[in-house]
Design a protein around this motif. Structure first.
Motif, PDB file in Angstrom:
ATOM      1  N   VAL A 220       0.837  -1.203   0.000  1.00 15.44           N
ATOM      2  CA  VAL A 220       0.000   0.000   0.000  1.00 15.44           C
ATOM      3  C   VAL A 220       0.875   1.256   0.000  1.00 15.44           C
ATOM      4  CG1 VAL A 220      -1.660   1.361   1.339  1.00 15.44           C
ATOM      5  CG2 VAL A 220      -2.035  -1.093   1.015  1.00 15.44           C
ATOM      6  N   LEU A 221       1.824   1.296   0.917  1.00 14.13           N
ATOM      7  CA  LEU A 221       2.686   2.474   1.036  1.00 14.13           C
ATOM      8  C   LEU A 221       3.598   2.629  -0.183  1.00 14.13           C
ATOM      9  CD1 LEU A 221       2.678   4.323   3.504  1.00 14.13           C
ATOM     10  CD2 LEU A 221       4.846   3.267   4.196  1.00 14.13           C
ATOM     11  N   THR A 222       4.243   1.540  -0.560  1.00 14.66           N
ATOM     12  CA  THR A 222       5.161   1.601  -1.701  1.00 14.66           C
ATOM     13  C   THR A 222       4.389   1.841  -2.997  1.00 14.66           C
ATOM     14  OG1 THR A 222       6.647   0.110  -0.550  1.00 14.66           O
ATOM     15  CG2 THR A 222       7.028   0.391  -2.902  1.00 14.66           C
ATOM     16  N   GLY A 223       3.232   1.216  -3.105  1.00 10.26           N
ATOM     17  CA  GLY A 223       2.412   1.413  -4.301  1.00 10.26           C
ATOM     18  C   GLY A 223       2.020   2.875  -4.463  1.00 10.26           C
ATOM     19  N   ARG A 224       1.635   3.521  -3.366  1.00 13.23           N
ATOM     20  CA  ARG A 224       1.282   4.944  -3.429  1.00 13.23           C
ATOM     21  C   ARG A 224       2.489   5.785  -3.845  1.00 13.23           C
ATOM     22  NH1 ARG A 224      -3.998   7.119  -2.763  1.00 13.23           N
ATOM     23  NH2 ARG A 224      -3.125   8.774  -1.491  1.00 13.23           N
ATOM     24  N   LYS A 225       3.682   5.404  -3.368  1.00 11.13           N
ATOM     25  CA  LYS A 225       4.893   6.131  -3.792  1.00 11.13           C
ATOM     26  C   LYS A 225       5.146   5.940  -5.275  1.00 11.13           C
ATOM     27  CE  LYS A 225       7.511   6.032   0.501  1.00 11.13           C
ATOM     28  NZ  LYS A 225       8.426   5.157   1.236  1.00 11.13           N
TER      29      LYS A 225
END
Ligand code: ATP
Ligand code: MG
Length: 131
Positions: A75-80
């Motif tokens: 979730v976090l890396t995907g948003r980045k």
């Protein structure tokens, strides 16, 4: 979810490639035309915003590709990897930073928390997930 502009512009393969190359696993994928009721539920948190109607029109304007990705910190890396909401602020190297210039046509949606990812997977895929 690859939004209608991303599908129309032939960016499906490019988006999938970026997530696969990063090391994430694709566990759900479908192309669909989105009913207004689904778009309204998906973006329910934004229903009071002045752009809500235009946002729903946009999401329903052509087929989208809904996906479920799995892997560490997705979730976090995907948003980045997706980049800032407004492409004017999206860094080059992010999907929006490389392929978008308008906030209302920003190529891709990504869930903003694990909790919302779980809700969105249920909304878009129900039980139909390969794992
Ligand atoms: P998404 O949920 O699509 O991944 P996001 O989480 O980066 O995007 P949100 O605040 O959830 O941003 O907004 C959802 C979508 O609504 C944005 O991706 C954009 O297409 C649209 N949007 C957001 N702000 C504006 C705005 N000020 N004017 C027009 N459209 C907007
Ligand atoms: Mg959002």
């Amino acid at each position: 979810m690859i939004k209608p502009d991303g599908v129309q512009r032939g960016l499906v393969g490019e988006v999938i490639k970026r997530f696969e190359q990063r090391g994430y696993k694709l566990v759900g994928l479908k192309m669909l035309n989105v009913e207004r009721s689904l778009a309204e539920k998906h973006y329910a948190d934004l229903s009071e915003k002045p752009f809500f109607g235009a946002l729903v029109d946009y999401i329903c304007s052509g087929p989208v590709v809904a996906m479920v990705w799995e892997g560490r910190n997705i979730v976090l890396t995907g948003r980045k990897m997706i980049g800032a909401t407004n492409p004017q602020a999206s860094e080059p190297g992010t999907i929006r930073g490389d392929y978008a210039i308008e906030v209302g046509r920003n190529v891709i949606h990504g869930s903003d928390s694990v909790e919302n990812a779980q809700k969105e997977i249920a909304l878009w895929f129900g039980e139909n997930l390969a794992e």
